[in-house]
Design an enzyme around this catalytic site. Structure first.
Site, short mmCIF file in Angstrom:
data_model
loop_
_atom_site.label_atom_id
_atom_site.label_comp_id
_atom_site.label_asym_id
_atom_site.label_seq_id
_atom_site.Cartn_x
_atom_site.Cartn_y
_atom_site.Cartn_z
CG HIS A 225 -27.13 6.22 6.97
ND1 HIS A 225 -27.17 4.91 6.54
CD2 HIS A 225 -28.09 6.89 6.28
CE1 HIS A 225 -28.13 4.78 5.62
NE2 HIS A 225 -28.70 5.97 5.45
CD GLU B 178 -32.99 9.78 2.44
OE1 GLU B 178 -33.10 10.96 2.04
OE2 GLU B 178 -32.12 9.00 2.01
#
Length: 180
Positions: free
Chosen positions: A8, A85
């Site tokens: 990201h 994550e």
């Protein structure tokens, strides 16, 4: 078949050196520009890359990055929990560069209190990679996810010493690719 993996864009948590595992962190203006630049690059390289499927972490920073890519490639990203994550547990949203955080992080078998270990993340990464590998695809696949996840995914494709592993750095909107 190829697997493309992108991190990201930059977040406010990245800028402030905070542990942003499952804790939501917003893309910065720079992060939005990075996401747009990655989307444009992928659009320009689509004839070569032939990305026909995209999977995204359900965390907002990854979804926001994927949104730009969805428009550029005319694809709909499929959210998958396995792409999240690492869960840093009690360290979520706190400074990551503390001795206690680093002691746990540098031992792949230690679990963050209330969270996960690197080994847990490797299990998730290997699981989704194996699933994608087993499905016949008409083209290549893109994951939009996170730094620690990508680092662990790399160990599926390449043997790394602990020293090599801890020197890997995944930049915001960095794009990697692997042969499946």
């Amino acid at each position: 078949m190829k697997l493309f993996v992108a991190r990201h864009g930059e977040t406010d948590g990245n800028v402030n050196e905070l542990a942003c595992g499952i804790w939501e962190s917003e893309l910065t203006e720079k992060g939005r520009r990075q996401a747009q630049a990655l989307a444009e690059r992928l659009k320009d390289e689509q004839a070569k890359n032939n990305i026909t499927a995209m999977f995204v972490s359900p965390l907002k920073r990854a979804r926001d990055t994927a949104a730009a890519i969805e428009k550029a490639l005319q694809l709909t990203a499929i959210p998958d929990e396995r792409l999240k994550e690492i869960n840093f547990g009690v360290f979520e949203g706190k400074k990551w560069n503390t001795p206690e955080f680093l002691r746990i992080y540098k031992n792949p078998f230690l679990q963050f209190p209330g969270g996960e270990s690197l080994t847990h993340v490797a299990h998730r990464a290997y699981s989704i990679i194996e699933e994608i590998k087993a499905k016949p695809q008409t083209g290549n696949v893109l994951f939009v996810c996170h730094g620690v996840f990508i680092t662990m995914a790399q160990t599926y494709f390449k043997s790394l010493s602990m020293e090599e592993f801890f020197h890997l750095e995944i930049s915001n909107c960095q794009l990697l690719n692997f042969d499946l």
